[in-house]
Design a protein around this motif. Sequence first.
Motif, PDB file in Angstrom:
ATOM      1  N   PHE A 156      36.592  27.189  43.019  1.00 18.34           N
ATOM      2  CA  PHE A 156      37.301  28.452  43.182  1.00 18.34           C
ATOM      3  C   PHE A 156      36.468  29.308  44.121  1.00 18.34           C
ATOM      4  O   PHE A 156      35.351  28.917  44.514  1.00 18.34           O
ATOM      5  CB  PHE A 156      37.554  29.154  41.844  1.00 18.34           C
ATOM      6  CG  PHE A 156      36.310  29.519  41.074  1.00 18.34           C
ATOM      7  CD1 PHE A 156      35.615  30.696  41.335  1.00 18.34           C
ATOM      8  CD2 PHE A 156      35.839  28.682  40.068  1.00 18.34           C
ATOM      9  CE1 PHE A 156      34.476  31.033  40.615  1.00 18.34           C
ATOM     10  CE2 PHE A 156      34.697  29.007  39.341  1.00 18.34           C
ATOM     11  CZ  PHE A 156      34.013  30.190  39.622  1.00 18.34           C
ATOM     12  N   PHE A 157      36.995  30.456  44.522  1.00 18.01           N
ATOM     13  CA  PHE A 157      36.269  31.309  45.476  1.00 18.01           C
ATOM     14  C   PHE A 157      36.012  32.673  44.843  1.00 18.01           C
ATOM     15  O   PHE A 157      36.939  33.399  44.486  1.00 18.01           O
ATOM     16  CB  PHE A 157      37.063  31.489  46.774  1.00 18.01           C
ATOM     17  CG  PHE A 157      36.224  32.018  47.909  1.00 18.01           C
ATOM     18  CD1 PHE A 157      35.591  31.147  48.776  1.00 18.01           C
ATOM     19  CD2 PHE A 157      36.030  33.387  48.084  1.00 18.01           C
ATOM     20  CE1 PHE A 157      34.795  31.629  49.811  1.00 18.01           C
ATOM     21  CE2 PHE A 157      35.238  33.868  49.108  1.00 18.01           C
ATOM     22  CZ  PHE A 157      34.620  32.987  49.984  1.00 18.01           C
ATOM     23  N   ASN A 158      34.725  33.015  44.703  1.00 16.25           N
ATOM     24  CA  ASN A 158      34.341  34.292  44.092  1.00 16.25           C
ATOM     25  C   ASN A 158      33.016  34.748  44.684  1.00 16.25           C
ATOM     26  O   ASN A 158      31.973  34.141  44.436  1.00 16.25           O
ATOM     27  CB  ASN A 158      34.210  34.133  42.576  1.00 16.25           C
ATOM     28  CG  ASN A 158      33.909  35.453  41.865  1.00 16.25           C
ATOM     29  OD1 ASN A 158      33.297  36.357  42.429  1.00 16.25           O
ATOM     30  ND2 ASN A 158      34.328  35.564  40.623  1.00 16.25           N
ATOM     31  N   THR A 159      33.055  35.798  45.489  1.00 19.31           N
ATOM     32  CA  THR A 159      31.822  36.342  46.070  1.00 19.31           C
ATOM     33  C   THR A 159      31.568  37.777  45.608  1.00 19.31           C
ATOM     34  O   THR A 159      30.871  38.543  46.270  1.00 19.31           O
ATOM     35  CB  THR A 159      31.885  36.297  47.607  1.00 19.31           C
ATOM     36  OG1 THR A 159      33.083  36.943  48.060  1.00 19.31           O
ATOM     37  CG2 THR A 159      31.864  34.860  48.107  1.00 19.31           C
ATOM     38  N   ASP A 160      32.126  38.134  44.459  1.00 19.89           N
ATOM     39  CA  ASP A 160      31.907  39.459  43.884  1.00 19.89           C
ATOM     40  C   ASP A 160      30.475  39.545  43.353  1.00 19.89           C
ATOM     41  O   ASP A 160      30.107  38.832  42.421  1.00 19.89           O
ATOM     42  CB  ASP A 160      32.899  39.687  42.742  1.00 19.89           C
ATOM     43  CG  ASP A 160      32.706  41.022  42.040  1.00 19.89           C
ATOM     44  OD1 ASP A 160      31.815  41.812  42.445  1.00 19.89           O
ATOM     45  OD2 ASP A 160      33.438  41.281  41.060  1.00 19.89           O
ATOM     46  N   PRO A 161      29.650  40.414  43.912  1.00 21.04           N
ATOM     47  CA  PRO A 161      28.242  40.479  43.486  1.00 21.04           C
ATOM     48  C   PRO A 161      28.065  40.953  42.052  1.00 21.04           C
ATOM     49  O   PRO A 161      26.993  40.742  41.465  1.00 21.04           O
ATOM     50  CB  PRO A 161      27.605  41.456  44.476  1.00 21.04           C
ATOM     51  CG  PRO A 161      28.736  42.282  44.991  1.00 21.04           C
ATOM     52  CD  PRO A 161      29.927  41.376  44.997  1.00 21.04           C
ATOM     53  N   GLU A 162      29.084  41.583  41.473  1.00 18.27           N
ATOM     54  CA  GLU A 162      28.985  42.069  40.092  1.00 18.27           C
ATOM     55  C   GLU A 162      29.511  41.059  39.076  1.00 18.27           C
ATOM     56  O   GLU A 162      29.329  41.245  37.872  1.00 18.27           O
ATOM     57  CB  GLU A 162      29.769  43.390  39.952  1.00 18.27           C
ATOM     58  CG  GLU A 162      29.297  44.495  40.878  1.00 18.27           C
ATOM     59  CD  GLU A 162      27.840  44.856  40.648  1.00 18.27           C
ATOM     60  OE1 GLU A 162      27.421  44.903  39.474  1.00 18.27           O
ATOM     61  OE2 GLU A 162      27.125  45.078  41.638  1.00 18.27           O
ATOM     62  N   ASN A 163      30.161  40.018  39.554  1.00 21.90           N
ATOM     63  CA  ASN A 163      30.717  39.030  38.633  1.00 21.90           C
ATOM     64  C   ASN A 163      29.593  38.228  37.991  1.00 21.90           C
ATOM     65  O   ASN A 163      28.636  37.824  38.665  1.00 21.90           O
ATOM     66  CB  ASN A 163      31.667  38.100  39.387  1.00 21.90           C
ATOM     67  CG  ASN A 163      32.461  37.204  38.460  1.00 21.90           C
ATOM     68  OD1 ASN A 163      31.971  36.189  37.975  1.00 21.90           O
ATOM     69  ND2 ASN A 163      33.705  37.585  38.215  1.00 21.90           N
ATOM     70  N   ILE A 164      29.715  37.955  36.676  1.00 19.17           N
ATOM     71  CA  ILE A 164      28.629  37.276  35.968  1.00 19.17           C
ATOM     72  C   ILE A 164      28.369  35.880  36.531  1.00 19.17           C
ATOM     73  O   ILE A 164      27.260  35.360  36.381  1.00 19.17           O
ATOM     74  CB  ILE A 164      28.906  37.189  34.455  1.00 19.17           C
ATOM     75  CG1 ILE A 164      30.210  36.434  34.161  1.00 19.17           C
ATOM     76  CG2 ILE A 164      28.947  38.572  33.837  1.00 19.17           C
ATOM     77  CD1 ILE A 164      30.427  36.180  32.685  1.00 19.17           C
ATOM     78  N   ARG A 165      29.355  35.283  37.185  1.00 20.49           N
ATOM     79  CA  ARG A 165      29.146  33.954  37.765  1.00 20.49           C
ATOM     80  C   ARG A 165      28.191  33.998  38.949  1.00 20.49           C
ATOM     81  O   ARG A 165      27.700  32.943  39.387  1.00 20.49           O
ATOM     82  CB  ARG A 165      30.483  33.349  38.190  1.00 20.49           C
ATOM     83  CG  ARG A 165      31.400  33.035  37.019  1.00 20.49           C
ATOM     84  CD  ARG A 165      32.826  32.786  37.443  1.00 20.49           C
ATOM     85  NE  ARG A 165      33.697  32.574  36.293  1.00 20.49           N
ATOM     86  CZ  ARG A 165      34.209  33.550  35.551  1.00 20.49           C
ATOM     87  NH1 ARG A 165      33.937  34.816  35.855  1.00 20.49           N
ATOM     88  NH2 ARG A 165      34.981  33.274  34.521  1.00 20.49           N
ATOM     89  N   ASN A 166      27.931  35.182  39.468  1.00 24.33           N
ATOM     90  CA  ASN A 166      27.025  35.341  40.604  1.00 24.33           C
ATOM     91  C   ASN A 166      25.716  36.019  40.220  1.00 24.33           C
ATOM     92  O   ASN A 166      24.966  36.463  41.096  1.00 24.33           O
ATOM     93  CB  ASN A 166      27.728  36.130  41.716  1.00 24.33           C
ATOM     94  CG  ASN A 166      28.884  35.353  42.317  1.00 24.33           C
ATOM     95  OD1 ASN A 166      28.783  34.138  42.510  1.00 24.33           O
ATOM     96  ND2 ASN A 166      29.975  36.029  42.615  1.00 24.33           N
ATOM     97  N   LEU A 167      25.441  36.081  38.925  1.00 22.83           N
ATOM     98  CA  LEU A 167      24.217  36.723  38.436  1.00 22.83           C
ATOM     99  C   LEU A 167      23.341  35.660  37.767  1.00 22.83           C
ATOM    100  O   LEU A 167      23.625  35.212  36.653  1.00 22.83           O
ATOM    101  CB  LEU A 167      24.561  37.836  37.441  1.00 22.83           C
ATOM    102  CG  LEU A 167      25.416  38.977  37.990  1.00 22.83           C
ATOM    103  CD1 LEU A 167      25.804  39.951  36.878  1.00 22.83           C
ATOM    104  CD2 LEU A 167      24.683  39.711  39.104  1.00 22.83           C
ATOM    105  N   PRO A 168      22.264  35.229  38.423  1.00 22.79           N
ATOM    106  CA  PRO A 168      21.459  34.132  37.878  1.00 22.79           C
ATOM    107  C   PRO A 168      20.835  34.436  36.531  1.00 22.79           C
ATOM    108  O   PRO A 168      20.685  33.550  35.690  1.00 22.79           O
ATOM    109  CB  PRO A 168      20.386  33.908  38.955  1.00 22.79           C
ATOM    110  CG  PRO A 168      20.352  35.174  39.754  1.00 22.79           C
ATOM    111  CD  PRO A 168      21.746  35.712  39.719  1.00 22.79           C
ATOM    112  N   GLY A 169      20.481  35.692  36.268  1.00 24.79           N
ATOM    113  CA  GLY A 169      19.865  36.042  34.994  1.00 24.79           C
ATOM    114  C   GLY A 169      20.805  35.921  33.810  1.00 24.79           C
ATOM    115  O   GLY A 169      20.358  35.822  32.666  1.00 24.79           O
TER     116      GLY A 169
END
Length: 335
Positions: A156-169
Amino acid sequence: MENGKIRWGIVSTAKIGREKVIPGIQRSRTGIAAAIASRSPVVARDAASELGIEKAYGSYEELLSDPDIDAIYNPLPNHLHVPVTLQAVEAGKHVLCEKPIALNAKEAEQLRALPKDRLVAEGFMVRAHPQWIKAREIVRSGELGELKAIQAFFSFFNTDPENIRNLPGLGGGALLDIGCYTMLAGRYFFDAEPQRVVSLIDRDPEFGVDRITSAMMDFGGGRHLNFTVSTQLTPFQRFQLVGTQKRLEIVIPVNAPQGEAVPLRLDDGSILGDGSAETLTIPPCDQYAELVDVFGRAISGEAPLPYGVEDAIQNMKILDAVFASADKGGWIEIK
């Protein structure tokens, strides 16, 4: 229990809970969505009103202390799966936890110390969907010949910097979010465990999470699983189970539409380009309701729990090995 049904409490107002699992509980034969919690009382009340849930709590602790709640559904971000599951079981609740069960196998192993009279399971709804069950029946029947290769793609495509899928921690990235399904397909359809894995990971330079992960798993006996998962490619998902006589295609393997029929395609390859493919239609169902009923029957003692804590730990060991292989640049044995 109320009228023989399990009373469920939902920890958080996460989208997966609101849109998929809570409606599944409400459509199930064994469960009632009885309470929901949020860190905000207002958010909890609004969600309860929207979803027709009786009780709303302004903290997770209030929900866990409610003596009328039998089971908890935990859809919190990945880094809270184990901590809140531990709290829920210590409060006397059974727990169905969103996948992945943990950030890694070491964290998941904490669940082994929990009381055995409280059930804990990882929420892989796909294993309760009739299309996966039917596909495995076909494999076991020998109609495909010997199942030798599984190819799985999920993106899928998700480049939202606030989305939890893009937060390594918080446990973001493609492998933990959706790679767990492709790995699971190998375990489920081969009826075996992978022996070793080699992988390649491309990480987003800004987010630090894996945005494309590909892997090959060796299941022994010449059986291979190959998969690619991505959080930054065109939305697509398809699984191919390829045997020595036929192949079976699962067209929408993970996000099968709730309440809609779905196709499986069986092909002997005699006419290329799918010309010889036969479509098998799986009747409409709600795979989340099916999962709730699998767990509910285990709670009530009607049937054993097919996948529990040890299964969840094994899933994490395999995912850990995929990460380790990419870091090492070679094969990793899975123990």
